[in-house]
Design a protein around this motif. Structure first.
Motif, PDB file in Angstrom:
ATOM      1  N   GLY A  57       2.488   1.649  -3.380  1.00  0.00           N
ATOM      2  CA  GLY A  57       1.435   2.056  -4.319  1.00  0.00           C
ATOM      3  C   GLY A  57       1.159   3.550  -4.223  1.00  0.00           C
ATOM      4  O   GLY A  57       1.031   4.243  -5.232  1.00  0.00           O
ATOM      5  N   THR A  74      -7.272  -0.459 -15.294  1.00  0.00           N
ATOM      6  CA  THR A  74      -7.849  -1.800 -15.123  1.00  0.00           C
ATOM      7  C   THR A  74      -8.463  -1.936 -13.729  1.00  0.00           C
ATOM      8  O   THR A  74      -9.574  -2.447 -13.580  1.00  0.00           O
ATOM      9  CB  THR A  74      -6.754  -2.876 -15.319  1.00  0.00           C
ATOM     10  OG1 THR A  74      -6.097  -2.603 -16.539  1.00  0.00           O
ATOM     11  CG2 THR A  74      -7.315  -4.275 -15.333  1.00  0.00           C
ATOM     12  N   ALA A  75      -7.756  -1.448 -12.708  1.00  0.00           N
ATOM     13  CA  ALA A  75      -8.268  -1.555 -11.329  1.00  0.00           C
ATOM     14  C   ALA A  75      -9.554  -0.743 -11.177  1.00  0.00           C
ATOM     15  O   ALA A  75     -10.492  -1.164 -10.496  1.00  0.00           O
ATOM     16  CB  ALA A  75      -7.211  -1.062 -10.351  1.00  0.00           C
ATOM     17  N   ALA A  76      -9.621   0.422 -11.841  1.00  0.00           N
ATOM     18  CA  ALA A  76     -10.802   1.296 -11.710  1.00  0.00           C
ATOM     19  C   ALA A  76     -12.030   0.666 -12.369  1.00  0.00           C
ATOM     20  O   ALA A  76     -13.157   0.892 -11.934  1.00  0.00           O
ATOM     21  CB  ALA A  76     -10.500   2.651 -12.336  1.00  0.00           C
ATOM     22  N   ARG A  77     -11.801  -0.141 -13.433  1.00  0.00           N
ATOM     23  CA  ARG A  77     -12.936  -0.768 -14.135  1.00  0.00           C
ATOM     24  C   ARG A  77     -13.557  -1.889 -13.326  1.00  0.00           C
ATOM     25  O   ARG A  77     -14.676  -2.303 -13.564  1.00  0.00           O
ATOM     26  CB  ARG A  77     -12.477  -1.300 -15.499  1.00  0.00           C
ATOM     27  CG  ARG A  77     -12.451  -0.218 -16.600  1.00  0.00           C
ATOM     28  CD  ARG A  77     -12.495  -0.840 -17.974  1.00  0.00           C
ATOM     29  NE  ARG A  77     -11.288  -1.597 -18.263  1.00  0.00           N
ATOM     30  CZ  ARG A  77     -10.203  -1.060 -18.860  1.00  0.00           C
ATOM     31  NH1 ARG A  77     -10.196   0.202 -19.225  1.00  0.00           N
ATOM     32  NH2 ARG A  77      -9.140  -1.792 -19.096  1.00  0.00           N
ATOM     33  N   ARG A  78     -12.778  -2.454 -12.348  1.00  0.00           N
ATOM     34  CA  ARG A  78     -13.260  -3.612 -11.590  1.00  0.00           C
ATOM     35  C   ARG A  78     -14.355  -3.236 -10.606  1.00  0.00           C
ATOM     36  O   ARG A  78     -14.362  -2.181 -10.046  1.00  0.00           O
ATOM     37  CB  ARG A  78     -12.107  -4.246 -10.818  1.00  0.00           C
ATOM     38  CG  ARG A  78     -11.302  -5.114 -11.712  1.00  0.00           C
ATOM     39  CD  ARG A  78     -10.534  -6.166 -10.916  1.00  0.00           C
ATOM     40  NE  ARG A  78      -9.494  -6.721 -11.767  1.00  0.00           N
ATOM     41  CZ  ARG A  78      -8.181  -6.506 -11.594  1.00  0.00           C
ATOM     42  NH1 ARG A  78      -7.752  -5.817 -10.599  1.00  0.00           N
ATOM     43  NH2 ARG A  78      -7.309  -7.041 -12.432  1.00  0.00           N
ATOM     44  N   LYS A 107       3.195  -7.906  -6.870  1.00  0.00           N
ATOM     45  CA  LYS A 107       1.803  -7.480  -6.617  1.00  0.00           C
ATOM     46  C   LYS A 107       1.523  -6.115  -7.237  1.00  0.00           C
ATOM     47  O   LYS A 107       0.395  -5.827  -7.607  1.00  0.00           O
ATOM     48  CB  LYS A 107       1.536  -7.407  -5.093  1.00  0.00           C
ATOM     49  CG  LYS A 107       1.367  -8.771  -4.447  1.00  0.00           C
ATOM     50  CD  LYS A 107       0.760  -8.672  -3.052  1.00  0.00           C
ATOM     51  CE  LYS A 107       1.706  -8.125  -2.014  1.00  0.00           C
ATOM     52  NZ  LYS A 107       1.111  -8.069  -0.667  1.00  0.00           N
ATOM     53  N   LEU A 164      -2.447  -0.156 -15.398  1.00  0.00           N
ATOM     54  CA  LEU A 164      -2.878  -0.947 -14.219  1.00  0.00           C
ATOM     55  C   LEU A 164      -3.961  -0.198 -13.438  1.00  0.00           C
ATOM     56  O   LEU A 164      -4.923  -0.803 -12.955  1.00  0.00           O
ATOM     57  CB  LEU A 164      -1.677  -1.221 -13.301  1.00  0.00           C
ATOM     58  CG  LEU A 164      -0.666  -2.240 -13.825  1.00  0.00           C
ATOM     59  CD1 LEU A 164       0.620  -2.181 -13.000  1.00  0.00           C
ATOM     60  CD2 LEU A 164      -1.247  -3.654 -13.774  1.00  0.00           C
ATOM     61  N   LYS A 165      -3.810   1.117 -13.317  1.00  0.00           N
ATOM     62  CA  LYS A 165      -4.805   1.931 -12.592  1.00  0.00           C
ATOM     63  C   LYS A 165      -6.157   1.893 -13.311  1.00  0.00           C
ATOM     64  O   LYS A 165      -7.206   1.768 -12.676  1.00  0.00           O
ATOM     65  CB  LYS A 165      -4.341   3.400 -12.510  1.00  0.00           C
ATOM     66  CG  LYS A 165      -3.220   3.654 -11.559  1.00  0.00           C
ATOM     67  CD  LYS A 165      -3.626   3.600 -10.114  1.00  0.00           C
ATOM     68  CE  LYS A 165      -4.139   4.941  -9.635  1.00  0.00           C
ATOM     69  NZ  LYS A 165      -4.335   4.929  -8.168  1.00  0.00           N
ATOM     70  N   TYR A 205       1.920   1.760 -15.281  1.00  0.00           N
ATOM     71  CA  TYR A 205       1.219   2.161 -14.055  1.00  0.00           C
ATOM     72  C   TYR A 205      -0.180   2.671 -14.404  1.00  0.00           C
ATOM     73  O   TYR A 205      -1.170   2.286 -13.788  1.00  0.00           O
ATOM     74  CB  TYR A 205       2.030   3.242 -13.329  1.00  0.00           C
ATOM     75  CG  TYR A 205       1.328   3.771 -12.109  1.00  0.00           C
ATOM     76  CD1 TYR A 205       1.227   2.990 -10.954  1.00  0.00           C
ATOM     77  CD2 TYR A 205       0.721   5.023 -12.108  1.00  0.00           C
ATOM     78  CE1 TYR A 205       0.562   3.459  -9.831  1.00  0.00           C
ATOM     79  CE2 TYR A 205       0.057   5.495 -10.990  1.00  0.00           C
ATOM     80  CZ  TYR A 205      -0.022   4.704  -9.857  1.00  0.00           C
ATOM     81  OH  TYR A 205      -0.695   5.164  -8.758  1.00  0.00           O
ATOM     82  N   GLU A 249       0.835  -1.215   0.000  1.00  0.00           N
ATOM     83  CA  GLU A 249       0.000   0.000   0.000  1.00  0.00           C
ATOM     84  C   GLU A 249       0.872   1.269   0.000  1.00  0.00           C
ATOM     85  O   GLU A 249       0.580   2.224  -0.726  1.00  0.00           O
ATOM     86  CB  GLU A 249      -0.932  -0.020   1.225  1.00  0.00           C
ATOM     87  CG  GLU A 249      -1.925   1.124   1.219  1.00  0.00           C
ATOM     88  CD  GLU A 249      -2.977   1.006   2.331  1.00  0.00           C
ATOM     89  OE1 GLU A 249      -3.338  -0.131   2.721  1.00  0.00           O
ATOM     90  OE2 GLU A 249      -3.435   2.068   2.797  1.00  0.00           O
TER      91      GLU A 249
END
Ligand SMILES: CC(C)(COP(=O)(O)OP(=O)(O)OC[C@H]1O[C@@H](n2cnc3c(N)ncnc32)[C@H](O)[C@@H]1OP(=O)(O)O)[C@@H](O)C(=O)NCCC(=O)NCCS
Length: 192
Positions: A118, A188-192, A150, A185-186, A182, A115
């Motif tokens: 990140g 992709t994470a936001a779409r989840r 990770k 990846l951000k 980066y 964290e």
């Protein structure tokens, strides 16, 4: 220069002040056996004088824009130092920064390092405009390799005999993350 105080979901990252000496010293003391294995400065005879001098150097490094060290705190217990995270420039021309870290032994494997890194990556890529961030991790340091994995870093290769640790020259893996990786990846994470 990054901001001196950053927040993430559970954490506060704050620039060191002289008043942090006793909680930093306590964290080093409980973690020394683990730190000793991977970090050259963590000698088993480490003293409170070393802690005071680390904080003095750290304050000076911020002033000179040379390196940016943060004390990691949990929002739920902000008086307790739970780890260090630092960033510095390794190439101005290449816009490359390096990050280093440790977490106190009684708080490891709870996602604190991932964290904190990140959050600092966000500062590096979004606020400071770096193109690439690297980590140098001693071969065999599986917990630290896992942090890199990770966060989506790529292992570029082996830096031979990169650091002298407790009298042995230790090979290190060079891990890197690019600005565009980066951001992807951000997204992709936001779409989840
Ligand atoms: C490396 C270090 C910073 C990780 O901090 P942390 O807060 O525990 O990290 P995280 O919890 O975010 O992630 C650690 C991961 O490694 C895993 N792990 C821990 N010990 C491991 C081991 N011996 N082998 C393999 N994986 C291990 C954890 O399970 C976790 O993975 P998971 O989330 O998939 O379960 C901490 O262990 C530390 O300070 N070590 C000593 C100093 C050091 O090595 N600093 C880094 C130098 S490059």
């Amino acid at each position: 220069m990054p901001r001196p105080r950053l927040e993430s979901e559970r954490l506060i990252l704050q620039k060191f002040a002289r008043r942090d000496a006793s909680t930093l010293d306590d964290a080093i003391r409980v973690s020394l056996a683990d730190l000793h294995q991977w970090l050259p400065w963590a000698r088993m005879d480490y003293t409170t004088v070393d802690t005071t001098s680390f904080i003095r150097d750290s304050i000076q490094a911020w002033k000179e824009d040379r390196a940016w060290d943060y004390s990691i705190r949990m929002k739920e217990a902000p008086g307790v130092h739970v780890g260090n995270i630092s960033m510095w420039t390794v190439s101005k021309l290449g816009k490359i920064a390096e990050i280093g870290y440790w977490v106190r032994t009684d708080r490891t494997s709870g996602g604190i390092c991932t964290e904190a890194v990140g959050r600092l990556l966000d500062e590096a890529f979004t606020a400071m405009g770096y193109h690439k961030v690297v980590l140098r991790i001693a071969v065999g340091n599986a917990a630290s390799d896992r942090v890199a994995e990770k966060l989506g870093f790529t292992r570029e290769g082996t830096l031979r005999e990169e650091l002298l640790i407790r009298g042995n020259w230790v090979d290190h893996s060079l891990w890197s993350l690019l600005d565009r990786e980066y951001r992807s990846l951000k997204r992709t994470a936001a779409r989840r």
